[in-house]
Motif scaffolding. Structure first.
Motif, PDB file in Angstrom:
ATOM      1  N   ARG A 267       0.779  -1.445  -0.089  1.00 19.76           N
ATOM      2  CA  ARG A 267      -0.013   0.084  -0.032  1.00 19.76           C
ATOM      3  C   ARG A 267       0.841   1.220  -0.024  1.00 19.76           C
ATOM      4  NH1 ARG A 267      -2.287   0.890   6.030  1.00 19.76           N
ATOM      5  NH2 ARG A 267      -0.376   0.851   7.283  1.00 19.76           N
ATOM      6  N   TRP A 268       0.423   2.344  -0.575  1.00 19.28           N
ATOM      7  CA  TRP A 268       1.148   3.616  -0.786  1.00 19.28           C
ATOM      8  C   TRP A 268       2.434   3.399  -1.156  1.00 19.28           C
ATOM      9  CZ3 TRP A 268      -1.251   3.831   4.645  1.00 19.28           C
ATOM     10  CH2 TRP A 268      -3.024   3.942   4.522  1.00 19.28           C
ATOM     11  N   ARG A 269       3.291   4.045  -0.460  1.00 20.59           N
ATOM     12  CA  ARG A 269       4.789   3.954  -0.694  1.00 20.59           C
ATOM     13  C   ARG A 269       5.354   2.458  -0.691  1.00 20.59           C
ATOM     14  NH1 ARG A 269       7.361   8.672  -2.847  1.00 20.59           N
ATOM     15  NH2 ARG A 269       6.019  10.421  -2.279  1.00 20.59           N
ATOM     16  N   THR A 270       4.956   1.692  -1.512  1.00 18.05           N
ATOM     17  CA  THR A 270       4.939   0.104  -1.261  1.00 18.05           C
ATOM     18  C   THR A 270       6.464  -0.348  -1.654  1.00 18.05           C
ATOM     19  OG1 THR A 270       4.082  -2.056  -1.514  1.00 18.05           O
ATOM     20  CG2 THR A 270       4.253  -0.374  -3.482  1.00 18.05           C
ATOM     21  N   GLY A 271       7.159   0.148  -2.460  1.00 18.66           N
ATOM     22  CA  GLY A 271       8.568  -0.430  -2.643  1.00 18.66           C
ATOM     23  C   GLY A 271       9.435   0.297  -3.863  1.00 18.66           C
ATOM     24  N   GLY A 272      10.631  -0.155  -3.820  1.00 19.46           N
ATOM     25  CA  GLY A 272      11.400   0.603  -4.792  1.00 19.46           C
ATOM     26  C   GLY A 272      13.173   0.294  -4.315  1.00 19.46           C
ATOM     27  N   PHE A 273      13.840   1.011  -4.923  1.00 16.63           N
ATOM     28  CA  PHE A 273      15.102   1.042  -5.077  1.00 16.63           C
ATOM     29  C   PHE A 273      15.735   2.349  -5.461  1.00 16.63           C
ATOM     30  CE2 PHE A 273      15.576  -0.016  -9.479  1.00 16.63           C
ATOM     31  CZ  PHE A 273      16.688   0.655  -9.882  1.00 16.63           C
ATOM     32  N   GLN A 274      16.967   2.901  -4.842  1.00 15.74           N
ATOM     33  CA  GLN A 274      17.840   3.932  -5.369  1.00 15.74           C
ATOM     34  C   GLN A 274      19.284   3.364  -5.374  1.00 15.74           C
ATOM     35  OE1 GLN A 274      17.046   8.028  -4.156  1.00 15.74           O
ATOM     36  NE2 GLN A 274      19.017   8.157  -3.576  1.00 15.74           N
ATOM     37  N   SER A 275      20.026   3.765  -6.489  1.00 18.95           N
ATOM     38  CA  SER A 275      21.210   3.425  -6.555  1.00 18.95           C
ATOM     39  C   SER A 275      22.132   4.594  -7.021  1.00 18.95           C
ATOM     40  CB  SER A 275      21.416   2.153  -7.441  1.00 18.95           C
ATOM     41  OG  SER A 275      21.259   2.582  -8.862  1.00 18.95           O
ATOM     42  N   SER A 276      23.518   4.605  -6.558  1.00 21.35           N
ATOM     43  CA  SER A 276      24.384   5.597  -7.039  1.00 21.35           C
ATOM     44  C   SER A 276      25.738   5.155  -7.545  1.00 21.35           C
ATOM     45  CB  SER A 276      24.642   6.378  -5.708  1.00 21.35           C
ATOM     46  OG  SER A 276      23.511   6.926  -4.965  1.00 21.35           O
ATOM     47  N   ARG A 277      26.113   5.626  -8.405  1.00 24.89           N
ATOM     48  CA  ARG A 277      27.397   5.364  -9.114  1.00 24.89           C
ATOM     49  C   ARG A 277      28.530   6.789  -9.000  1.00 24.89           C
ATOM     50  NH1 ARG A 277      23.856   2.465 -10.718  1.00 24.89           N
ATOM     51  NH2 ARG A 277      24.001   0.089 -11.164  1.00 24.89           N
ATOM     52  N   ILE A 278      29.407   6.635  -8.291  1.00 24.10           N
ATOM     53  CA  ILE A 278      30.481   7.962  -8.088  1.00 24.10           C
ATOM     54  C   ILE A 278      31.744   8.024  -8.825  1.00 24.10           C
ATOM     55  CG2 ILE A 278      31.246   9.169  -6.365  1.00 24.10           C
ATOM     56  CD1 ILE A 278      28.271   8.932  -6.011  1.00 24.10           C
TER      57      ILE A 278
ATOM     58  N   GLY B 171      34.195   9.327   6.855  1.00 27.21           N
ATOM     59  CA  GLY B 171      35.142   9.260   5.707  1.00 27.21           C
ATOM     60  C   GLY B 171      34.605   8.878   4.720  1.00 27.21           C
ATOM     61  N   ALA B 172      33.528   8.238   4.826  1.00 26.74           N
ATOM     62  CA  ALA B 172      32.505   7.843   3.590  1.00 26.74           C
ATOM     63  C   ALA B 172      31.744   9.045   2.734  1.00 26.74           C
ATOM     64  CB  ALA B 172      31.850   6.845   3.979  1.00 26.74           C
ATOM     65  N   LEU B 173      31.344   8.779   1.725  1.00 25.21           N
ATOM     66  CA  LEU B 173      30.153   9.581   1.081  1.00 25.21           C
ATOM     67  C   LEU B 173      28.876   8.855   1.264  1.00 25.21           C
ATOM     68  CD1 LEU B 173      29.567  11.983  -0.935  1.00 25.21           C
ATOM     69  CD2 LEU B 173      29.725  10.435  -2.699  1.00 25.21           C
ATOM     70  N   LEU B 174      27.993   9.635   1.727  1.00 22.31           N
ATOM     71  CA  LEU B 174      26.725   9.064   2.191  1.00 22.31           C
ATOM     72  C   LEU B 174      25.362   9.713   1.125  1.00 22.31           C
ATOM     73  CD1 LEU B 174      26.750   8.955   5.955  1.00 22.31           C
ATOM     74  CD2 LEU B 174      27.336   7.301   4.315  1.00 22.31           C
ATOM     75  N   VAL B 175      24.662   9.004   0.657  1.00 22.82           N
ATOM     76  CA  VAL B 175      23.609   9.449  -0.193  1.00 22.82           C
ATOM     77  C   VAL B 175      22.375   9.340   0.585  1.00 22.82           C
ATOM     78  CG1 VAL B 175      22.387   9.327  -2.517  1.00 22.82           C
ATOM     79  CG2 VAL B 175      24.932   9.156  -2.223  1.00 22.82           C
ATOM     80  N   ARG B 176      21.390  10.333   0.511  1.00 23.82           N
ATOM     81  CA  ARG B 176      19.968   9.768   1.018  1.00 23.82           C
ATOM     82  C   ARG B 176      19.111   9.526   0.144  1.00 23.82           C
ATOM     83  NH1 ARG B 176      18.708  12.183   5.641  1.00 23.82           N
ATOM     84  NH2 ARG B 176      20.303  13.728   5.571  1.00 23.82           N
ATOM     85  N   ASP B 177      18.434   8.512   0.595  1.00 21.52           N
ATOM     86  CA  ASP B 177      17.218   7.969  -0.154  1.00 21.52           C
ATOM     87  C   ASP B 177      16.022   9.020  -0.224  1.00 21.52           C
ATOM     88  OD1 ASP B 177      15.698   5.743  -1.455  1.00 21.52           O
ATOM     89  OD2 ASP B 177      14.686   5.914   0.462  1.00 21.52           O
ATOM     90  N   ASN B 178      15.356   9.062  -1.534  1.00 21.43           N
ATOM     91  CA  ASN B 178      14.383  10.144  -1.650  1.00 21.43           C
ATOM     92  C   ASN B 178      13.116   9.638  -0.890  1.00 21.43           C
ATOM     93  OD1 ASN B 178      12.673  12.080  -2.660  1.00 21.43           O
ATOM     94  ND2 ASN B 178      11.869  10.497  -4.238  1.00 21.43           N
ATOM     95  N   VAL B 179      12.862   8.324  -0.865  1.00 29.00           N
ATOM     96  CA  VAL B 179      11.585   8.019   0.025  1.00 29.00           C
ATOM     97  C   VAL B 179      11.587   8.078   1.329  1.00 29.00           C
ATOM     98  CG1 VAL B 179       9.852   6.378   0.188  1.00 29.00           C
ATOM     99  CG2 VAL B 179      10.607   6.774  -2.115  1.00 29.00           C
ATOM    100  N   THR B 180      12.684   7.199   2.008  1.00 25.94           N
ATOM    101  CA  THR B 180      12.727   7.100   3.545  1.00 25.94           C
ATOM    102  C   THR B 180      13.638   8.283   4.055  1.00 25.94           C
ATOM    103  OG1 THR B 180      14.608   5.615   3.181  1.00 25.94           O
ATOM    104  CG2 THR B 180      12.407   4.771   2.974  1.00 25.94           C
TER     105      THR B 180
END
Length: 305
Positions: free
Chosen positions: A44-55, A207-216
């Motif tokens: 239901r609603w925001r039910t599922g997905g993914f986000q990926s990053s290549r740097i 010391g890492a690069l962090l990326v924020r997920d759009n949904v959560t």
């Protein structure tokens, strides 16, 4: 057209300035999976997905470079949004929507302040094929499938250019605790302004690069660092939402102008590089009349054989 746009973004990642192009190399990769199966095994609603990053960038020395465009992120994403009942169309519930996104972002740091800026093209509607994908997966798993009526009533085909800016700063609260307030602005597929914070207990993210997920709003590693053990994260934010292509003005349900998120998670990394993350996020109501919020689970795992 989708493949052409991806190719263009990848090509742009290796363009000017020429000096940077000669030195730029792939520095990391990150992925986060989301699903609401944790919330009573209901789609239901925001039910599922993914986000990926290549740097890509010239090098990584533990912090983002000071120059805009030196460090580039190719960001890909997919999301399925559904009504509460996959079998029924209701005037009191939101419509089905599938979204695929591809974008180019840059990360840089000035003093102690971190910036993430970029743009995405968000493809919405039956053209994404996500309704057919969910239908096939649910058929394979013997789960309720979206009805023809729900699929026919879904948000229509569109391509929405979207700009995103996040500004944040880390504050040390001790040897192993970090507080990071941030602000975010988004305009395009969804237009909103957000303010929030993240609290980290442990070495995760240092010391890492962090990326924020759009949904959560959960953050995942796109450039790794050497650390071991457990780290725990908490976060919260609130947004003022001006409009959303997922809840258009002509829909029977009205957009809720205020959107809250609460999240928690645990990271673990072994001495051999095996790492996992599991997080839970509470998403507040997104439209008037929504029957409460929902919980979404997030998962990331890195295995070495």
């Amino acid at each position: 057209m989708f493949r052409w746009i991806v190719a263009a973004l990848v090509a742009f990642a290796f363009v000017a300035p020429a000096a940077d192009a000669q030195e730029r190399k792939r520095l990391g990769y990150g992925l986060l999976l989301n699903n609401d199966v944790i919330d009573g095994r209901r789609d239901r609603w925001r039910t599922g997905g993914f986000q990926s990053s290549r740097i890509w960038g010239p090098a990584w020395a533990g912090t983002a470079p000071g120059g805009f465009g030196q460090l580039l992120e190719l960001r890909l994403g997919a999301e399925i949004i559904t009504p509460e009942d996959l079998r029924d169309v209701s005037d009191s519930d939101r419509r089905y929507a599938g979204a695929l996104s591809v974008g180019l972002h840059t990360h840089f740091q000035r003093g102690m302040t971190e910036y993430a800026m970029g743009g995405d093209l968000v493809f919405v509607g039956p053209q994404t094929g996500l309704d057919s994908f969910q239908d096939a997966m649910h058929d394979f798993l013997s789960m309720p499938r979206p009805s023809d009526a729900v699929r026919d009533a879904q948000i229509g085909n569109a391509v929405n250019p979207t700009a995103v800016v996040e500004i944040g700063q880390n504050f040390s609260l001790g040897t192993d605790t970090t507080l990071r307030p941030f602000v975010e602005a988004r305009a395009g597929n969804e237009t909103l302004a957000r303010v929030g914070l993240d609290l980290t207990f442990g070495d995760f993210g240092r010391g890492a690069l962090l990326v924020r997920d759009n949904v959560t709003g959960q953050r995942y590693r796109a450039i790794e660092t050497e650390w071991t053990g457990f780290s725990y994260v908490l976060g919260a934010d609130i947004a003022h939402v001006l409009d959303s292509e997922f809840l258009p003005d002509n829909d029977p349900v009205s957009l809720d102008k205020t959107r809250e998120r609460l999240r928690a998670g645990v990271h673990w990394r072994s001495e051999t590089g095996l790492s996992t993350f599991f997080g839970v996020t509470y998403l507040g109501e997104e439209f008037e009349g929504q029957d409460g919020g929902q919980f979404v689970g997030s998962l990331r795992a890195k295995l070495r054989f």
